[in-house]
Scaffold this motif. Sequence first.
Motif, PDB file in Angstrom:
ATOM      1  N   GLN A   1      23.451  36.643  41.102  1.00 31.94           N
ATOM      2  CA  GLN A   1      23.574  37.819  41.965  1.00 31.94           C
ATOM      3  C   GLN A   1      22.431  37.900  42.956  1.00 31.94           C
ATOM      4  O   GLN A   1      22.607  38.329  44.097  1.00 31.94           O
ATOM      5  CB  GLN A   1      23.627  39.078  41.092  1.00 31.94           C
ATOM      6  CG  GLN A   1      24.900  39.195  40.268  1.00 31.94           C
ATOM      7  CD  GLN A   1      24.817  40.276  39.204  1.00 31.94           C
ATOM      8  OE1 GLN A   1      23.731  40.739  38.852  1.00 31.94           O
ATOM      9  NE2 GLN A   1      25.965  40.677  38.676  1.00 31.94           N
TER      10      GLN A   1
ATOM     11  N   ASP B   1      35.907  36.303  43.451  1.00 34.49           N
ATOM     12  CA  ASP B   1      36.364  37.488  44.176  1.00 34.49           C
ATOM     13  C   ASP B   1      37.818  37.824  43.869  1.00 34.49           C
ATOM     14  O   ASP B   1      38.259  38.957  44.087  1.00 34.49           O
ATOM     15  CB  ASP B   1      36.203  37.268  45.688  1.00 34.49           C
ATOM     16  CG  ASP B   1      34.736  37.091  46.081  1.00 34.49           C
ATOM     17  OD1 ASP B   1      33.872  37.670  45.396  1.00 34.49           O
ATOM     18  OD2 ASP B   1      34.465  36.351  47.056  1.00 34.49           O
TER      19      ASP B   1
ATOM     20  N   LYS C   1      37.046  42.121  35.504  1.00 32.67           N
ATOM     21  CA  LYS C   1      35.624  41.821  35.342  1.00 32.67           C
ATOM     22  C   LYS C   1      34.974  42.773  34.339  1.00 32.67           C
ATOM     23  O   LYS C   1      34.141  42.360  33.529  1.00 32.67           O
ATOM     24  CB  LYS C   1      34.913  41.899  36.689  1.00 32.67           C
ATOM     25  CG  LYS C   1      35.199  40.736  37.617  1.00 32.67           C
ATOM     26  CD  LYS C   1      34.346  40.812  38.869  1.00 32.67           C
ATOM     27  CE  LYS C   1      34.591  39.617  39.777  1.00 32.67           C
ATOM     28  NZ  LYS C   1      33.744  39.648  40.995  1.00 32.67           N
ATOM     29  N   GLY C   2      35.352  44.041  34.410  1.00 31.21           N
ATOM     30  CA  GLY C   2      34.807  45.008  33.454  1.00 31.21           C
ATOM     31  C   GLY C   2      35.209  44.677  32.031  1.00 31.21           C
ATOM     32  O   GLY C   2      34.395  44.784  31.102  1.00 31.21           O
TER      33      GLY C   2
ATOM     34  N   ASN D   1      33.223  41.594  30.941  1.00 28.84           N
ATOM     35  CA  ASN D   1      31.842  41.993  30.649  1.00 28.84           C
ATOM     36  C   ASN D   1      31.742  42.684  29.301  1.00 28.84           C
ATOM     37  O   ASN D   1      30.772  42.487  28.556  1.00 28.84           O
ATOM     38  CB  ASN D   1      31.327  42.914  31.749  1.00 28.84           C
ATOM     39  CG  ASN D   1      30.677  42.160  32.889  1.00 28.84           C
ATOM     40  OD1 ASN D   1      29.700  41.450  32.709  1.00 28.84           O
ATOM     41  ND2 ASN D   1      31.233  42.298  34.082  1.00 28.84           N
TER      42      ASN D   1
ATOM     43  N   SER E   1      39.944  41.156  39.678  1.00 32.59           N
ATOM     44  CA  SER E   1      39.818  42.587  39.954  1.00 32.59           C
ATOM     45  C   SER E   1      38.639  43.166  39.189  1.00 32.59           C
ATOM     46  O   SER E   1      38.149  42.574  38.218  1.00 32.59           O
ATOM     47  CB  SER E   1      41.108  43.316  39.551  1.00 32.59           C
ATOM     48  OG  SER E   1      41.310  43.232  38.150  1.00 32.59           O
ATOM     49  N   ASN E   2      38.182  44.335  39.621  1.00 28.70           N
ATOM     50  CA  ASN E   2      37.055  44.988  38.947  1.00 28.70           C
ATOM     51  C   ASN E   2      37.393  45.338  37.505  1.00 28.70           C
ATOM     52  O   ASN E   2      36.521  45.302  36.628  1.00 28.70           O
ATOM     53  CB  ASN E   2      36.653  46.245  39.716  1.00 28.70           C
ATOM     54  CG  ASN E   2      36.022  45.922  41.056  1.00 28.70           C
ATOM     55  OD1 ASN E   2      35.407  44.868  41.231  1.00 28.70           O
ATOM     56  ND2 ASN E   2      36.174  46.814  42.026  1.00 28.70           N
ATOM     57  N   LYS E   3      38.665  45.666  37.252  1.00 25.73           N
ATOM     58  CA  LYS E   3      39.070  46.001  35.878  1.00 25.73           C
ATOM     59  C   LYS E   3      38.977  44.778  34.973  1.00 25.73           C
ATOM     60  O   LYS E   3      38.510  44.867  33.838  1.00 25.73           O
ATOM     61  CB  LYS E   3      40.500  46.550  35.878  1.00 25.73           C
ATOM     62  CG  LYS E   3      40.632  47.933  36.504  1.00 25.73           C
ATOM     63  CD  LYS E   3      42.050  48.453  36.374  1.00 25.73           C
ATOM     64  CE  LYS E   3      42.162  49.853  36.963  1.00 25.73           C
ATOM     65  NZ  LYS E   3      43.553  50.387  36.850  1.00 25.73           N
TER      66      LYS E   3
END
Length: 265
Positions: A156, A78, A85-86, A89, A81-83
């Motif tokens: 997930q 957690d 993780k993006g 990925n 950050s989403n950036k």
Amino acid sequence: MKKWLIGLTYAVFTILIIIPLIKMTTGAFSEGFSGLTNALIRPEALHALMMTGLIVVVVTCINTFFGVMMAIYLVRSDWLSNKVKGFLNSVVDLPYAVSPVIGGLMIVLLMGPESIMGAFFENIGFRVVYAFPGMIIATLFVTFPLMVREVMPVLQEIGSQQEEAASTLGAYRWRTFWKVTWPSIQWAVLYGVVLTVARSLGEFGAVLVVSGNIMNKTQTATTLVYQDVENFNVVAANSVALVLAATSVGLLLLMEWTKKRKGVS
């Protein structure tokens, strides 16, 4: 209409898979069983098969460890950050977007004898490109997404409630992983292992560029088949290819069994 589609599917399957397999098998035995045996016990064939086996074992072990770890970080971290993780990925999916040949060329440019990094390793007596380490890196580049993309959906789906409960009860991270997380993802990991083995076994483009295809040094089974075909040694090429095909069929059966177990769990 449905029957026509089913018939077309069987026809395409027969043309693209069954007929080539039959042709390859008959070609391998065109000089009898002795021809097949002689082709497989050649020094270059034995070395190529051994090299392929070593690559498969090393790459599968590394890919399993780091693939599972990457999947856990992408799903459970957690603090990322989403950036970030993006970006991670995108890095994981990079081998899907880049040709294996281009991947091999990238490794040569980064770690080849004429590069700064490659020259450094050469000076300390550790050769990367045109040697076994480079072949491992090239195969890892191609196979890395397989484990990550198999484990991530399972993580997930199961959520983190049980892991959080174990942590609340005082379990350490490794104990939580082995007692809670691992039983839930073990079949996905096994499926990822089978995919990694199959992909490593048949890798050609990246390994051909990085290895230099040096006989009895950096030649794998797939590059040996390529060389035999170029030299019009059809029986030898079919014989080695038949071994790879038989192994692939065994892996396919194992994949189907694993898929069923994965669905049950």
